[in-house]
Design an enzyme around this catalytic site. Sequence first.
Site: not given
Ligand code: AMP
Length: 194
Positions: A13, A150, A139, A88, A127
Amino acid sequence: MRLILLGPPGAGKGTQAQRLVARHGICQLSTGDMLREAVRNGTPVGVRAKEVMDAGQLVSDDIVIDIVSDRIEEADAAKGFILDGFPRTVAQAVALDEMLKAKGHKLDAVIEFKVDQNKLVDRIMQRAKETEARGEPVRKDDDPVVFKTRLEAFNRDTAIVAPYYAERGLLVTIDGMQPIDDVAQAISEVLETV
Ligand code: AMP
């Protein structure tokens, strides 16, 4: 244009959102990036979110909804945006509908990346390796054990967001296992029809 990119972690994404930014001049709203910035800056939200993120769990809806609702008020979001990593949960999707309705705006499309979940750990590890090679910090949640959590969070809370948009006639599904350029092409084709 207002778009949502939906799919599990590692589906691509973020990569595709960056391409769309370059091509359409609209902004990428990644809640993950916004939360990581809050953590780096040690803001109250960052302090609350850090542990949850490190563990691969979802940050609470109220925190994330507040962040997005503030962010879409900013001037650069007026032309449109690509939401990457939000919504989400169905509660987040409902909140987004309300935010957009209040502004008289509509979503143009929700693009779902269909992927083989068994292949995602490899992608995430790749990555992490590339990030490290660039000399950037990796990360903490790009780790095989946390990644499993996740993915579980995705399957438990996020997988039902796609049917929410399908019922509203907004969902388009693309094959996210193709090479990056082909996924980008598939997205372009979707955008020609909206
Ligand atoms: P991402 O970079 O999208 O993989 O997000 C990294 C982490 O941020 C996720 O594993 C969640 O802990 C938190 N996070 C990001 N977006 C959301 C969301 N829309 N709702 C809840 N937690 C989020």
